[in-house]
Write an enzyme that holds these catalytic residues in place. Structure first.
Site, PDB file in Angstrom:
ATOM      1  N   ASP A 104     -17.777  16.076 -15.932  1.00 53.62           N
ATOM      2  CA  ASP A 104     -17.873  14.848 -16.725  1.00 53.62           C
ATOM      3  C   ASP A 104     -16.509  14.540 -17.351  1.00 53.62           C
ATOM      4  O   ASP A 104     -15.510  14.503 -16.636  1.00 53.62           O
ATOM      5  CB  ASP A 104     -19.011  15.022 -17.751  1.00 53.62           C
ATOM      6  CG  ASP A 104     -19.367  13.752 -18.485  1.00 53.62           C
ATOM      7  OD1 ASP A 104     -20.055  12.903 -17.883  1.00 53.62           O
ATOM      8  OD2 ASP A 104     -18.962  13.598 -19.648  1.00 53.62           O
ATOM      9  N   TYR A 200     -15.251   7.759 -25.444  1.00 49.65           N
ATOM     10  CA  TYR A 200     -15.469   6.514 -24.712  1.00 49.65           C
ATOM     11  C   TYR A 200     -14.619   5.392 -25.289  1.00 49.65           C
ATOM     12  O   TYR A 200     -14.069   4.578 -24.574  1.00 49.65           O
ATOM     13  CB  TYR A 200     -16.955   6.131 -24.778  1.00 49.65           C
ATOM     14  CG  TYR A 200     -17.817   7.094 -23.991  1.00 49.65           C
ATOM     15  CD1 TYR A 200     -18.038   6.888 -22.632  1.00 49.65           C
ATOM     16  CD2 TYR A 200     -18.359   8.206 -24.595  1.00 49.65           C
ATOM     17  CE1 TYR A 200     -18.802   7.779 -21.901  1.00 49.65           C
ATOM     18  CE2 TYR A 200     -19.126   9.101 -23.873  1.00 49.65           C
ATOM     19  CZ  TYR A 200     -19.351   8.890 -22.527  1.00 49.65           C
ATOM     20  OH  TYR A 200     -20.095   9.768 -21.797  1.00 49.65           O
ATOM     21  N   HIS A 260     -27.099  14.908 -13.421  1.00 49.20           N
ATOM     22  CA  HIS A 260     -25.678  14.885 -13.752  1.00 49.20           C
ATOM     23  C   HIS A 260     -25.194  16.270 -14.211  1.00 49.20           C
ATOM     24  O   HIS A 260     -24.046  16.628 -13.988  1.00 49.20           O
ATOM     25  CB  HIS A 260     -25.494  13.835 -14.852  1.00 49.20           C
ATOM     26  CG  HIS A 260     -24.120  13.753 -15.424  1.00 49.20           C
ATOM     27  ND1 HIS A 260     -23.042  13.282 -14.709  1.00 49.20           N
ATOM     28  CD2 HIS A 260     -23.640  14.070 -16.653  1.00 49.20           C
ATOM     29  CE1 HIS A 260     -21.966  13.309 -15.483  1.00 49.20           C
ATOM     30  NE2 HIS A 260     -22.292  13.790 -16.659  1.00 49.20           N
TER      31      HIS A 260
END
Lengths: 293, 416
Positions: A104, A200, A260
């Site tokens: 990730d 982010y 994921h």
């Protein structure tokens, strides 16, 4: 309850922040980099087998997560800064060259580490997230899949939205995947949610989503890309398309029956893939600078 | 010889929702607090797992709302009332998310993990949390005393105040001379299950069929707390080795879509099945005296069918914490407002619980005919569903007419 979920062995103040980490075993060093919203604990099934196979495992909590420092300002989470955390930590530990493994956000950091510090990378293994050159021109489908990335762009609002009504929205986004029951507990600690979301905010602003990224230097290290068919946010093309950015040997593995969170859902397979890859290939020649006459 | 602890302001006996939230709030406000919990570690012992929006508002005021969300609470958004007198497709659904400003729908959660997080929060705020505190004994008075045993050692605390929060066991209440009048309308059973992947996690179900009143409260991710209320005469029905599978099998119900297959064919037990008489309790002496105040179920409670027990507990705790953090007067008189509000509140909750129990937890052809009539009445005039508001807004905000004998009579006897 949360304190039991830790394997941390040490902590060091490097690059202006306290980084907590696991340092276990002796041999060629392997650095394991987790993503959002994990910690070193993501790698709990891989650490001991790697140690037993003769590696020295370094698994930090990246800044903003777990036991590490949590600066609150967005600028503190620029990718280069986080890469520098890893550089400073490995320097602190007397490691000049290591295998770099990331999942990730940790994979994104691993890619950038490989561009910026080619001589410090032995083998590179990236899980879930492909080369940024692929990701910077997302298809419509991929944009929809990573809608939550855009959602995190509104400072101040999204913490509140994610937390309200018993973290309902956060739970919807996470579903029953990864360590979903542990994440809210970790993120409820003071400053933890803002720090995690800053990844982010600092790195995927709507502007940079739309900008066509420029030139990335080729990756010289032998590279293993791993993607899982159950990933709801990231597409396979992001990983397979990475091949053209890698000048060293490229290997791609698709993992079935995993969300994921591949290291948690297929722990033995991930361990096996890493053990069969790390230290097995030669790097592409580092280009020597041509003298201009 | 006992170990003596000095300088303690408040001892909270009982680390459930009421006690643990109180300890967290008082410690955060700088009081010296000891929380005594008899379990060594928090386990699923099948306690209330549904909290109304008005209860969540109290949790916000106490500063413990994150313990719910982080401890696995799941916001439920819709309430569908099924019934054997209604075809599955005709069942009515209510949006529950808009009743209390700043709070969404009610929440369903694993009780033990939320208590554990509240106790952790209390500890982080400076409280002493004693897990595995045995034989806690309280003596009331101007200088109250609490004795308990921990790991084989006797302890003694002389705090300024004791909060009794031991739940339906009423341990502290009995020690300080508070007795309870009780009544039992029916029995209930509860079980936490996983695997309900085909059950909509936004929807809580309640309904009556044959001789069962069933409830499904989703906790997210395919997990739910299941309850069945059943007649006292039939209280042995889920006992014995096969009790758990009979309990799950009883969710095969004609009034549910697909005969309840999403529940009965999928549910995997996550904890024990517990059975209990659904007792309403009315304290016969004052619940406040020198040095001791009772909160939560220990102070008296309505029939569990109403689902307001935890909301009540948090309201009690909030009121008591406001007195203890608001000034130095901790005499019984300082709690007058708490007592008056609680009396008013419990009258309304008992009244509402009686209506709900009579409507949904009585069985047979006559009861079914009554439900059919009441449903028609509610369809005709929405105000007739006023009692359901007790699950959303605090009792004082429910319109007065819902608590009149005239209303109850009209609801059940069709007199106009």
């Amino acid at each position: 309850m949360t304190t039991k979920d830790t394997l941390l062995t040490d902590s060091a103040h490097v690059n202006g922040v306290d980084i907590a980490y696991v340092d276990k075993g002796e041999g060629d060093p392997v650095v394991l980099l987790h993503g959002f919203p994990d910690s070193h604990y993501l790698w709990r099934h891989q650490i001991d087998p790697l140690v037993e196979a003769g590696f020295r495992v370094i698994a930090p909590d990246l800044r903003g997560f777990g036991g590490s420092g949590k600066p609150q300002e967005v600028e503190a989470y620029d990718m280069r800064t986080i890469v520098n955390d890893v550089v400073a930590l490995t320097q602190h530990l007397g490691i000049s060259k290591a295998h770099i493994v990331g999942h990730d956000w940790g994979a994104a950091i691993a890619w950038m580490y490989a561009f910026l510090m080619p001589r410090r990378v032995d083998h590179l293994a990236v899980l879930s997230v492909g080369h940024p050159g692929v990701f910077s021109t997302p298809s419509i489908e991929q944009r929809a899949a990573s809608w939550y990335m855009l959602f995190y762009q509104f400072p101040g609002v999204s913490e509140q939205l994610l937390r309200r009504n018993g973290w309902r929205l956060f739970k919807e986004i996470m579903g029953g995947e990864g360590d979903h029951q542990r994440y809210p507990r970790e993120l409820a600690k003071p400053g933890a949610l803002t720090a995690a979301l800053n990844y982010y905010r600092a790195n995927r602003s709507p502007e940079s989503e739309l900008r066509v990224e420029g030139n990335f230097p080729p990756v010289l290290a032998p590279t293993l890309g791993i993607w899982s068919s159950g990933d709801k946010a990231l597409l396979e093309e992001g990983m397979t398309g990475s091949a053209k950015f890698v000048k060293g040997s490229w290997r791609y593995e698709r993992v079935e029956d995993a969300s994921h969170w591949i290291p948690l859902d297929q722990p033995e397979q991930v361990t096996k893939l890493l053990l069969g890859f790390l230290g097995t290939e030669k790097a592409a020649a580092v280009p020597t600078r041509r003298r201009r006459l | 010889m006992s170990v003596e602890h000095t300088g303690v302001d408040v001892v909270v006996v009982g680390g459930g929702i009421a006690g643990a939230s109180g300890a967290a709030n008082l410690a955060a406000n700088g009081l010296s607090v000891v929380l005594l919990e008899k379990q060594e570690t928090y386990q699923d012992i099948v306690r209330g797992e549904w909290i109304a929006p008005w209860g969540l508002r109290e949790a916000q005021i106490l500063g413990v709302e994150d313990a719910f969300g982080v401890g696995g609470a799941w916001e439920i958004r819709e309430w569908t009332q099924w019934d054997e007198t209604v075809a599955p497709a005709e069942a009515e659904t209510v949006d529950m998310t808009r009743f209390v400003p700043g709070v969404g729908g009610p929440m369903s959660f694993p009780h033990h993990t939320v208590c554990e997080l509240m106790a952790e929060q209390a500890e982080e705020s400076g409280a002493t949390v004693v897990m595995g505190a045995q034989r806690a004994t309280v003596t009331a008075g101007l200088h109250p005393e609490v004795r308990y045993t921990h790991q084989g050692e006797d302890h003694l605390i002389r705090p300024r105040m004791v909060i009794g929060a031991t739940g339906r066991g009423c341990t502290v209440g009995r020690q300080v001379g508070v007795s309870m009048a009780t009544s039992v309308h029916h029995w209930g059973g509860g079980l936490r299950v996983s695997g309900l992947d085909d059950w909509p996690m936004d929807v809580q179900a309640m309904g009556t069929e044959d001789d069962k009143m069933f409830m499904v409260f989703p906790q997210g991710d395919g997990v739910a707390r299941l309850y069945i209320n059943f007649p006292t005469a039939n209280r042995e029905r889920y006992r014995g080795a096969e009790g758990m599978s009979r309990f799950i099998a009883d969710f095969e119900l004609a009034c549910l879509p697909d005969r309840g297959k999403a529940v009965y064919a999928a549910a995997e037990p996550l904890g024990p099945l517990k059975l209990w008489p659904s007792v309403a309790m009315f304290p016969e002496q004052p619940i406040v005296m020198d040095g001791v105040v009772l909160v939560g179920d220990e102070a008296g409670n309505a029939d569990t069918v109403l689902g307001t027990g935890l909301s009540c507990s948090l309201r009690d705790t909030r009121a008591v914490c406001e007195v203890l953090t608001g000034g130095d007067d901790w005499s019984p008189g300082a709690f007058d407002a708490y007592l008056a509000e609680r009396k008013f509140r419990m009258e309304r909750l008992h009244f509402g619980a009686d209506i709900i129990a009579k409507l949904h937890c009585e069985f047979g052809p006559e009861a079914a005919a009554r439900r059919r009539r009441v449903r028609a009445l509610m369809a005709d005039n929405f105000a007739a569903s006023v009692t359901g508001l007790l699950n959303m807004v605090p009792p004082e905000d429910v319109p007065d007419f819902g608590f009149s004998e005239f209303f109850a009579e009209r609801l059940f006897r069709e007199t106009v």
